[in-house]
Structure formats: structure tokens, C-alpha cells
Design an enzyme around this catalytic site. Structure first.
Site, PDB file in Angstrom:
ATOM      1  N   TRP A   1       0.869  -1.183   0.000  1.00  0.00           N
ATOM      2  CA  TRP A   1       0.000   0.000   0.000  1.00  0.00           C
ATOM      3  C   TRP A   1       0.905   1.232   0.000  1.00  0.00           C
ATOM      4  CZ3 TRP A   1      -0.311   4.109   3.522  1.00  0.00           C
ATOM      5  CH2 TRP A   1      -1.248   5.086   3.159  1.00  0.00           C
TER       6      TRP A   1
ATOM      7  N   GLU B   1      -2.983  -3.054  -2.519  1.00  0.00           N
ATOM      8  CA  GLU B   1      -4.124  -2.470  -1.791  1.00  0.00           C
ATOM      9  C   GLU B   1      -4.490  -1.096  -2.333  1.00  0.00           C
ATOM     10  OE1 GLU B   1      -3.372  -1.876   2.391  1.00  0.00           O
ATOM     11  OE2 GLU B   1      -5.418  -1.193   2.798  1.00  0.00           O
TER      12      GLU B   1
ATOM     13  N   LYS C   1      -7.054   2.430  -2.526  1.00  0.00           N
ATOM     14  CA  LYS C   1      -7.672   3.355  -1.584  1.00  0.00           C
ATOM     15  C   LYS C   1      -8.423   4.425  -2.349  1.00  0.00           C
ATOM     16  CE  LYS C   1      -6.454   5.883   2.602  1.00  0.00           C
ATOM     17  NZ  LYS C   1      -5.584   5.834   3.763  1.00  0.00           N
TER      18      LYS C   1
ATOM     19  N   ASP D   1      -9.661  -3.211   1.633  1.00  0.00           N
ATOM     20  CA  ASP D   1      -9.722  -2.635   2.986  1.00  0.00           C
ATOM     21  C   ASP D   1     -11.112  -2.037   3.137  1.00  0.00           C
ATOM     22  OD1 ASP D   1      -9.603  -0.520   5.023  1.00  0.00           O
ATOM     23  OD2 ASP D   1      -7.454  -0.878   5.080  1.00  0.00           O
TER      24      ASP D   1
ATOM     25  N   HIS E   1     -11.723   1.684   2.497  1.00  0.00           N
ATOM     26  CA  HIS E   1     -11.152   2.321   1.305  1.00  0.00           C
ATOM     27  C   HIS E   1     -12.104   2.476   0.129  1.00  0.00           C
ATOM     28  CE1 HIS E   1      -6.680   1.590   2.543  1.00  0.00           C
ATOM     29  NE2 HIS E   1      -7.401   2.163   3.484  1.00  0.00           N
TER      30      HIS E   1
ATOM     31  N   HIS F   1      -8.486  -6.321   4.599  1.00  0.00           N
ATOM     32  CA  HIS F   1      -8.083  -5.479   5.714  1.00  0.00           C
ATOM     33  C   HIS F   1      -9.378  -5.063   6.380  1.00  0.00           C
ATOM     34  CE1 HIS F   1      -3.749  -3.891   4.933  1.00  0.00           C
ATOM     35  NE2 HIS F   1      -3.796  -5.176   5.132  1.00  0.00           N
TER      36      HIS F   1
ATOM     37  N   ASP G   1     -12.353   6.773   6.264  1.00  0.00           N
ATOM     38  CA  ASP G   1     -11.401   5.697   6.549  1.00  0.00           C
ATOM     39  C   ASP G   1     -10.753   5.913   7.919  1.00  0.00           C
ATOM     40  OD1 ASP G   1      -9.599   3.586   6.082  1.00  0.00           O
ATOM     41  OD2 ASP G   1      -8.103   4.956   5.278  1.00  0.00           O
TER      42      ASP G   1
ATOM     43  N   ASP H   1     -10.412   3.914  10.528  1.00  0.00           N
ATOM     44  CA  ASP H   1      -9.735   2.790  11.183  1.00  0.00           C
ATOM     45  C   ASP H   1     -10.178   2.564  12.621  1.00  0.00           C
ATOM     46  OD1 ASP H   1      -7.901   1.850   9.016  1.00  0.00           O
ATOM     47  OD2 ASP H   1      -7.155   3.897   9.156  1.00  0.00           O
TER      48      ASP H   1
ATOM     49  N   ASP I   1      -7.099  -4.256  10.074  1.00  0.00           N
ATOM     50  CA  ASP I   1      -6.353  -3.007   9.893  1.00  0.00           C
ATOM     51  C   ASP I   1      -7.092  -1.855  10.572  1.00  0.00           C
ATOM     52  OD1 ASP I   1      -4.639  -1.043   9.156  1.00  0.00           O
ATOM     53  OD2 ASP I   1      -5.178  -1.020   7.029  1.00  0.00           O
TER      54      ASP I   1
HETATM   55  C1  RNT Z   1      -3.726   2.742   4.757  1.00  0.00           C
HETATM   56  C2  RNT Z   1      -3.842   1.281   4.487  1.00  0.00           C
HETATM   57  C3  RNT Z   1      -2.710   0.444   4.992  1.00  0.00           C
HETATM   58  C4  RNT Z   1      -2.259   0.830   6.380  1.00  0.00           C
HETATM   59  C5  RNT Z   1      -1.258  -0.107   6.983  1.00  0.00           C
HETATM   60  C6  RNT Z   1      -0.638   0.456   8.204  1.00  0.00           C
HETATM   61  O1  RNT Z   1      -4.847   3.424   4.441  1.00  0.00           O
HETATM   62  O2  RNT Z   1      -5.048   0.813   4.995  1.00  0.00           O
HETATM   63  O3  RNT Z   1      -3.057  -0.883   4.913  1.00  0.00           O
HETATM   64  O4  RNT Z   1      -3.332   0.978   7.232  1.00  0.00           O
HETATM   65  O5  RNT Z   1      -0.370  -0.490   6.041  1.00  0.00           O
HETATM   66 ZN    ZN Z   2      -5.357  -1.321   4.919  1.00  0.00          ZN
END
Ligand code: RNT
Ligand code: ZN
Length: 423
Positions: free
Chosen positions: A189, A230, A232, A263, A266, A290, A298, A300, A330
Site C-alpha cells: 500500500w 491495496e 484506496k 480494505d 477504502h 483489511h 477511513d 480505522d 487493519d
Molecule cells: C492505509 C492502508 C494500509 C495501512 C497499513 C498500516 O490506508 O489501509 O493498509 O493501514 O499499512
Molecule cells: Zn489497509
């Protein structure tokens, strides 16, 4: 009745209720053991890493909020925390490392210089615990990422630096897979993108494609290494354009036989990652997840047992996709006890899979195929109030991990005994 008797009794009653729907709870628990979740190491220390003391995230489209005391600041503390987490989770887990978590012996080893030896300690640690490892290049929190572009940078020196870093990471990941006897997923990523409306989107995407082609020139056996990319939608400081968009990486993964990482934070907020799995798996061999919880964006947040996670688990179980899914987490919340964040989040994902395994899918599909959509709806609603919690408690009991709310007290105790003594 004592506690254990109550759990067993409740399980027997639940078992009968599910059996009436044609669901075998013992078989569901057996299958739940196959759901192996990769714990993202970065929840222990807010994506800090051990490259240099007080590493800062910098701009790069990810952000951790919160300053709850007790964050791990050495590898020893991190391992201690991870062991605590593992002791509170039923089933088997993997560990997902970022490149900044190597054992660099106090020396400044730049990202293009890292070697498998810096991760030998982790490989040994994982081997002792019978765990697999996953890996990630760290293309952020570095001066060479400060202008917002890494693998897609127009500055050739910078682009080459990051290509070299990601190549080194693949070599490390392959070594992890080789030594542990189970493939390591190396997930790329990058934060590349632009805050304001750019003119040359295409130029950066061509460069990203070129960098990836260079990175993947070296081939490794699939038993050692699985490469993943990955996408986004946007990040903080990259609101107007993300080079590695979903279209970009899905295209790249399909054409080059790579894994695509989805993810949950994302995509546009109304898109469902669970809906994407069956489409992706028609065109790529495997998917990496993720799992996170986006709140408005996003963000988290710690995963909870919500509809998004539920759909993901159901899609995987209904279609027997488990062997083609690599399930990673994640999220990173520094505002609450970090061990608590891990355990609550991981248990929520495991519970989503358990609920999926307790579904009488054949019956529901039968309704659907006969146009009996009222019956389909009614049973799907009914299933929500079936006693899956009793089955879950029994699973924890059989796995010798705290049942129900007992894990909370354990984490509170760990905070008193360990976390509160940290600087
Ligand atoms: C960032 C991505 C990525 C990170 C990690 C820490 O938006 O989700 O995967 O969260 O690599
Ligand atoms: Zn991620």
C-alpha cells in the site's frame, strides 16, 4: 449450577434450536477453527515502529488519534502485548508485520537496506508459537515520502528508492514463508496522491505500473510468498486523487495474477466490501482483507459486529471461499486500551464468521430460487435472535480462553500490572 455447567447447558439448548433449522453447531465450531485472522502488529503502538525513537506518521494519508497510556515502545513490550492478546483469543491467528518493526539494533538502517536478518527474531518468535507471518513495505513516515509520492514519484531517485524498499520487503517476506512453511502475504500500500486537483493523473499511474513491474521481476515460489496490492479511495492530504485507486489495482492484479487487498475503509461509504468478494474471485485467485470500521471516512476504528463485517463473513462462508481469503485486520485506535482494542475487534470478526457458519444457507437459497422472498426475509430476521452467543461462549470455553465478559477483567488487570508501568 456452576459457570461451566451453565455454558454447557446453554450450548445444548442452542444446539437444539439450530438443529431444528438443519444446522450442526459442532460442525460450525470445527469449521470456525479454519478462520485464521492475521493480527496487524501496528495496533500495539499506533503504527510507530522501531526504526528510530519517536517515529511520527507524517503526512501520508493515515492517521492515528488518541494518547491512551501504555503503548508498546520496544519489541519486547510489543511481543508481551501480542502474547496477551493471543491468550485471550480462541482459535489460531497469524501476525502481520510492517517493515518498520524490524530489529535494527539501534542502528539507522534505511528502508532500502533492510534484510531478512532484521526479522529473524520475529520469524523465531512466530515459529515458537506455530504462527504464520504476513508483511508490508512501509512507504510512509519517511522523509522520502514527504512530498506525497513514492512508487509513482516523478523524481527518479525517490521512485528508485521505494522500488528498492519494496523489493527488499518481498525478499524478507519470502524468507518468512520459507522458514515458517506457510506462505507470507506481502501487501503493498502506498500513500501516493494529491491534495488538490492534479493535471497529470495518468503520468503517476504509468509510473506506479512501471515500479510494480520492476518490483515483481523477481519471482518467488508461491509457497513462500503471495503478493498483494491495496487500493484506496482517498487519504488525508490526498483528497483529490489517489494514484493506486481500486480500478488501477484491480486491473493490475487481474493482469499480473496478484492478490487484491480490499480494505473496508477504502471505498465510498455506501459500497460494501462483502459484495466485492465474489466479483474479485472470478478474476483473481485470492483476496486479502483489511477489516476495519470506517466511521464516516477511513477512520480505522476498532471492528465491531456490524452488518458490513457480517456480509463479508457470510459471502465467504456461503460460497466456501475460506481457502481463497486471507483475512487481516487493519484498525488502530490509540484512544482506548490497545490490547482491549485488539481483542474486542478480533473477537467481533470471529463472531461474524460464527454467525455465518450457523446459517441454514441451503434453506434460504431454496426460498430465493422459488421466489419465496417473504420467507427468505423472515428467516434472515429470525436468525438474528437465535442464540449464537451461547455457541460462541462454548467455543471460548473449549479453547480455554475467557468466556463472555471475563476477558475484560483480564485486560484491566494487565493494564494495572503491565501497561500502567510504561513510560
Ligand atoms: C492505509 C492502508 C494500509 C495501512 C497499513 C498500516 O490506508 O489501509 O493498509 O493501514 O499499512
Ligand atoms: Zn489497509
Amino acid at each position: 449450577m456452576n459457570k461451566v455447567e451453565i455454558i454447557e447447558k446453554a450450548y445444548q439448548l442452542a444446539k437444539e434450536q439450530y438443529a431444528a433449522l438443519g444446522v450442526d453447531t459442532d460442525a460450525a465450531l470445527e469449521k470456525l477453527n479454519e478462520v485464521i485472522i492475521s493480527l496487524h502488529c501496528w495496533q500495539t503502538d499506533d503504527v510507530g515502529g522501531f526504526e528510530k525513537p519517536d517515529a511520527e506518521l507524517g503526512c501520508g494519508g493515515i492517521q492515528v488519534t488518541g494518547n491512551y497510556p501504555g503503548k508498546a515502545s520496544t519489541i519486547q513490550e510489543m511481543r508481551q502485548d501480542l502474547d496477551k492478546v493471543l491468550s485471550l483469543l480462541p482459535g489460531k491467528q497469524r501476525l502481520n508485520l510492517h517493515a518498520i518493526y524490524g530489529e535494527f539494533g539501534g542502528k539507522l538502517i534505511d528502508r532500502d537496506q533492510i534484510e531478512p536478518e532484521h526479522f529473524q527474531g520475529w520469524i523465531d518468535w512466530a515459529k515458537e508459537r506455530g504462527m504464520g507471518l504476513d508483511f508490508n513495505p512501509t512507504c510512509f513516515s519517511h522523509p522520502k515520502a514527504d512530498d506525497g509520492f513514492t512508487l509513482s514519484s516523478k523524481n527518479e531517485e525517490i521512485r528508485k528508492f521505494w522500488v528498492e524498499h519494496v523489493k527488499k520487503c518481498r525478499a524478507i517476506a519470502a524468507e518468512m514463508g520459507k522458514q515458517l512453511g506457510v506462505p507470507c502475504v506481502d501487501n503493498i500500500w502506498i500513500p501516493d496522491g494529491s491534495k488538490d486537483v492534479p493535471v497529470d493523473r495518468n503520468g503517476h499511474r504509468e509510473l506506479l505500473k512501471k515500479s510494480l513491474d520492476e518490483i515483481f521481476e523477481t519471482e518467488y515460489p508461491r509457497e513462500y510468498l503471495k503478493d498483494s496490492v491495496e487500493s484506496k479511495l482517498f487519504g488525508i492530504g490526498a483528497e483529490s486523487m489517489t494514484v493506486g485507486s481500486h480500478d488501477f489495482y484491480l486491473g493490475y492484479a487481474v493482469k499480473n495474477n496478484k492478490l487484491i487487498c480490499l480494505d473496508t475503509g477504502h471505498f465510498h461509504p455506501t459500497e460494501q466490501v462483502g459484495d466485492k468478494i465474489s466479483s474479485c474471485l472470478l478474476f483473481v485467485d485470492e483476496v486479502l482483507l483489511h477489516i476495519s470500521r470506517p466511521v464516516r471516512w477511513d477512520s480505522d476504528h476498532v471492528t465491531t459486529l456490524n452488518e458490513e463485517i457480517q456480509l463479508i463473513a457470510s459471502e465467504i462462508i456461503r460460497n466456501d471461499f475460506l481457502s481463497r481469503l486471507n483475512i487481516g485486520l487493519d484498525f488502530f485506535d490509540g484512544s482506548i486500551n490497545r490490547i482491549g482494542a485488539y481483542v474486542t475487534g478480533t473477537r467481533a470478526v470471529q463472531q461474524a464468521f460464527l454467525i455465518a457458519l450457523l446459517e441454514p444457507t441451503g434453506m434460504l437459497k431454496g426460498f430465493e430460487e422459488r421466489g419465496k422472498n417473504f420467507e427468505r426475509l423472515a428467516f434472515m430476521e429470525l436468525l438474528k435472535s437465535k442464540p449464537f452467543g451461547a455457541v460462541w461462549d462454548y467455543y471460548c470455553l473449549k479453547n480455554n480462553v475467557p468466556v463472555g465478559e471475563d476477558y475484560i477483567a483480564e485486560i484491566q488487570q494487565y493494564e494495572v500490572d503491565v501497561l500502567s508501568h510504561r513510560q
